[in-house]
Design a protein around this motif. Structure first.
Motif, PDB file in Angstrom:
ATOM      1  N   ARG A  18       1.223  -0.907  -0.007  1.00 20.55           N
ATOM      2  CA  ARG A  18       0.036   0.633  -0.072  1.00 20.55           C
ATOM      3  C   ARG A  18       0.955   1.375  -0.092  1.00 20.55           C
ATOM      4  N   HIS A  19       2.401   1.679   0.575  1.00 21.83           N
ATOM      5  CA  HIS A  19       3.054   2.058   0.484  1.00 21.83           C
ATOM      6  C   HIS A  19       3.326   2.473  -0.609  1.00 21.83           C
ATOM      7  N   VAL A  20       4.056   0.898  -1.393  1.00 21.49           N
ATOM      8  CA  VAL A  20       4.427   1.446  -3.021  1.00 21.49           C
ATOM      9  C   VAL A  20       3.494   1.846  -3.879  1.00 21.49           C
ATOM     10  N   LEU A  21       2.499   2.055  -3.642  1.00 24.26           N
ATOM     11  CA  LEU A  21       1.269   2.291  -4.918  1.00 24.26           C
ATOM     12  C   LEU A  21       0.763   3.607  -4.199  1.00 24.26           C
ATOM     13  N   GLU A  22       0.917   3.634  -2.654  1.00 26.24           N
ATOM     14  CA  GLU A  22       0.787   5.492  -2.718  1.00 26.24           C
ATOM     15  C   GLU A  22       1.826   6.116  -3.305  1.00 26.24           C
ATOM     16  N   ALA A  23       3.034   6.026  -3.141  1.00 26.11           N
ATOM     17  CA  ALA A  23       4.822   6.736  -3.923  1.00 26.11           C
ATOM     18  C   ALA A  23       4.094   6.809  -5.075  1.00 26.11           C
ATOM     19  N   VAL A  24       3.790   5.352  -5.986  1.00 28.80           N
ATOM     20  CA  VAL A  24       3.438   6.094  -7.432  1.00 28.80           C
ATOM     21  C   VAL A  24       2.298   6.408  -7.342  1.00 28.80           C
ATOM     22  N   LEU A  25       0.706   6.498  -7.259  1.00 27.67           N
ATOM     23  CA  LEU A  25       0.204   7.580  -7.166  1.00 27.67           C
ATOM     24  C   LEU A  25       0.154   9.067  -6.672  1.00 27.67           C
ATOM     25  N   GLU A  26       1.188   9.348  -6.331  1.00 24.52           N
ATOM     26  CA  GLU A  26       1.998  10.417  -5.681  1.00 24.52           C
ATOM     27  C   GLU A  26       2.248  11.115  -7.204  1.00 24.52           C
ATOM     28  N   ALA A  27       3.885  10.213  -7.509  1.00 26.40           N
ATOM     29  CA  ALA A  27       3.982  10.266  -8.718  1.00 26.40           C
ATOM     30  C   ALA A  27       3.726  10.809  -9.992  1.00 26.40           C
ATOM     31  N   GLY A  28       2.219  10.719  -9.548  1.00 28.96           N
ATOM     32  CA  GLY A  28       1.123  10.994 -11.022  1.00 28.96           C
ATOM     33  C   GLY A  28       1.483   9.813 -12.481  1.00 28.96           C
ATOM     34  N   GLU A  29       1.310   8.814 -11.732  1.00 28.68           N
ATOM     35  CA  GLU A  29       1.883   7.573 -12.421  1.00 28.68           C
ATOM     36  C   GLU A  29      -0.072   6.992 -12.492  1.00 28.68           C
ATOM     37  N   THR A  30      -0.666   6.287 -13.515  1.00 29.92           N
ATOM     38  CA  THR A  30      -1.761   5.716 -13.419  1.00 29.92           C
ATOM     39  C   THR A  30      -0.943   4.070 -13.278  1.00 29.92           C
ATOM     40  N   PRO A  31      -0.665   3.343 -11.960  1.00 32.02           N
ATOM     41  CA  PRO A  31      -0.135   2.276 -11.958  1.00 32.02           C
ATOM     42  C   PRO A  31      -1.700   0.802 -12.377  1.00 32.02           C
ATOM     43  N   ARG A  32      -1.314  -0.467 -12.320  1.00 34.41           N
ATOM     44  CA  ARG A  32      -2.202  -1.564 -12.457  1.00 34.41           C
ATOM     45  C   ARG A  32      -1.814  -2.622 -11.052  1.00 34.41           C
ATOM     46  N   VAL A  33      -3.025  -2.584 -10.661  1.00 34.84           N
ATOM     47  CA  VAL A  33      -2.718  -3.015  -9.346  1.00 34.84           C
ATOM     48  C   VAL A  33      -3.547  -4.813  -9.535  1.00 34.84           C
ATOM     49  N   LEU A  34      -2.900  -5.180  -9.289  1.00 34.54           N
ATOM     50  CA  LEU A  34      -3.513  -7.077  -9.226  1.00 34.54           C
ATOM     51  C   LEU A  34      -3.924  -7.438  -7.383  1.00 34.54           C
ATOM     52  N   VAL A  35      -5.665  -7.304  -6.836  1.00 41.32           N
ATOM     53  CA  VAL A  35      -5.229  -7.974  -6.063  1.00 41.32           C
ATOM     54  C   VAL A  35      -6.776  -8.620  -5.759  1.00 41.32           C
ATOM     55  N   ARG A  36      -6.976  -9.352  -4.958  1.00 43.11           N
ATOM     56  CA  ARG A  36      -8.408 -10.734  -4.876  1.00 43.11           C
ATOM     57  C   ARG A  36      -9.860 -10.139  -4.394  1.00 43.11           C
ATOM     58  N   ASP A  37      -9.423  -8.757  -4.005  1.00 40.92           N
ATOM     59  CA  ASP A  37     -10.697  -8.189  -3.160  1.00 40.92           C
ATOM     60  C   ASP A  37     -10.528  -6.527  -3.791  1.00 40.92           C
ATOM     61  N   PRO A  38     -11.154  -6.096  -4.728  1.00 40.36           N
ATOM     62  CA  PRO A  38     -11.117  -5.007  -5.430  1.00 40.36           C
ATOM     63  C   PRO A  38     -11.317  -3.736  -4.324  1.00 40.36           C
TER      64      PRO A  38
END
Length: 296
Positions: free
Chosen positions: A13-33
Motif C-alpha cells: 500500500r505504501h508502494v502504491l501511494e508513492a506511485v500515485l503521488e508521482a502522477g502515475e496510473t498503475p495497474r494493481v492485482l488484488v483479490r478483493d478490489p
C-alpha cells in the motif's frame, strides 16, 4: 505501465501511494478490489485476481514494464517452501512470458552460511526472480516495526511483549512505509538494469528492552520485554492460528539472529529508512492500542 501486487498489504500500500503521488496510473492485482479505497480504484487500473493463478498473472502483466512483487503474509502455511514457491514460480514465469523488464521485490534472505527461517525461502525468491530475465532489485528488510501490532494485546492486557531473543540484543527495526517508499522510488526509476540487493534498516538499532522503554513512554503505561525460548514463542502463536511450520520457521529465524546473523544483510547497498521506532509507535501503534482499549 507499472504493476503493483499486494496493494492493500503492509508494504504494497505504501508502494502504491508513492506511485500515485508521482502522477502515475498503475495497474494493481488484488483479490478483493473492495479493500481498495474509492480514490485508489479511480486512479488505478484494477485487475481482480490471485497472485498464484497463471491466467490472472497473464492479464495483470500484459504490457507491464516494471512490477512490484511481494509474497503475501500468512500465519498458517503448512509448508514454508511450498507456500513461497506457489507465488514466486508462477509470477516469474508470467513475467518472463510478458517481457517484464524490471522487478522490485521484498526479500530478506541470502545465500550466506547461517541463513535460517523465512530467509531461506526469500533467498529462493531472489534466485527465481533473477532467473526470469528481468532486471531485479531485492530489498532485504530488517525487523518490521509492524510486528508490534501483533503483540499489542500482550502489551495492553499483560503489560509485556515476548520474543525468543536476549533483551539486550540490538535489532534493525524498520517501518514498512520506508520500505514501500524506497520500492516506489525504484519502480518509478526506469534507468536501472541488472540485479542488485539493497538493505532496508531503520535509522537506529535497538534492543527489545529499549523498545519496551519507548513503548512505555509512548503508550503511557508500563511495558516490559520478556525473553522466552523458541518453543515457548511457537506455543504462544498457536492459539492465534499460526501453523507449526510457521512457528518453527520464526523460531529458526530468531535463533540465527541470536547467533549473530544480521537481518536484511549483507546487501550491495543501504536504503534510506528514516522512521524511528518512537515515531512509528507514536503514529501507528498508539492509535491501534487506543482503538483496542476502546473496543474498536
Amino acid at each position: 505501465m507499472l504493476l503493483i501486487t499486494t496493494p492493500t498489504g503492509n508494504t504494497g500500500r505504501h508502494v502504491l501511494e508513492a506511485v500515485l503521488e508521482a502522477g502515475e496510473t498503475p495497474r494493481v492485482l488484488v483479490r478483493d478490489p473492495a479493500r481498495l479505497t474509492p480514490d485508489v480504484r479511480e486512479r488505478s487500473e484494477v485487475v481482480r485476481g490471485d497472485l498464484r493463478d497463471p491466467a490472472d498473472l497473464k492479464a495483470a502483466l500484459d504490457g507491464i514494464e516494471g512490477a512490484f512483487f511481494c509474497v503475501p503474509q500468512s500465519p498458517d502455511p503448512d509448508d514454508m517452501d511450498g507456500y513461497y514457491r506457489s507465488f514466486t514460480v508462477p509470477f516469474a514465469a508470467a513475467a518472463r512470458e510478458a517481457g517484464v523488464r524490471r522487478i522490485v521485490a521484498v526479500s530478506g534472505g541470502d545465500g550466506q552460511p547461517g541463513n535460517r527461517g523465512p530467509g531461506v525461502q526469500l533467498h529462493g525468491l531472489e534466485q527465481t526472480l533473477d532467473a526470469s530475465g528481468a532486471a531485479t532489485r531485492a530489498i532485504r528488510c530488517g525487523y518490521f516495526m509492524e510486528q508490534f501490532l501483533w503483540m499489542m494485546h500482550g502489551m495492553v492486557y499483560g503489560g509485556a511483549f515476548a520474543l525468543p531473543v536476549a533483551g539486550d540484543l540490538p535489532l534493525p527495526f524498520v517501518a514498512a512505509r520506508d520500505i514501500g517508499a524506497n520500492a516506489g522510488r525504484l519502480l518509478l526509476d526506469r534507468t536501472w538494469t541488472g540485479q542488485e540487493t539493497a538493505a532496508a534498516h531503520g535509522p537506529e538499532r535497538l534492543s527489545c528492552e529499549q523498545a519496551a522503554d519507548i513503548a512505555s513512554q509512548v503508550l503511557g503505561f508500563p511495558v516490559r520485554f520478556v525473553s522466552v525460548s523458541a518453543e515457548q514463542y511457537a506455543a504462544s502463536l498457536t492459539p492465534h492460528g499460526v501453523s507449526a511450520a510457521m512457528g518453527q520457521s520464526l523460531g529458526d529465524m530468531f535463533a540465527a539472529i541470536s547467533a549473530g546473523r544480521d537481518m536484511g544483510a549483507p546487501a550491495e547497498r543501504e536504503l534510506e529508512c528514516p522512521t524511528t521506532l518512537h515515531e512509528w509507535m507514536n503514529t501507528v501503534l498508539r492509535p491501534a492500542v487506543d482503538g483496542l482499549k476502546a473496543g474498536a
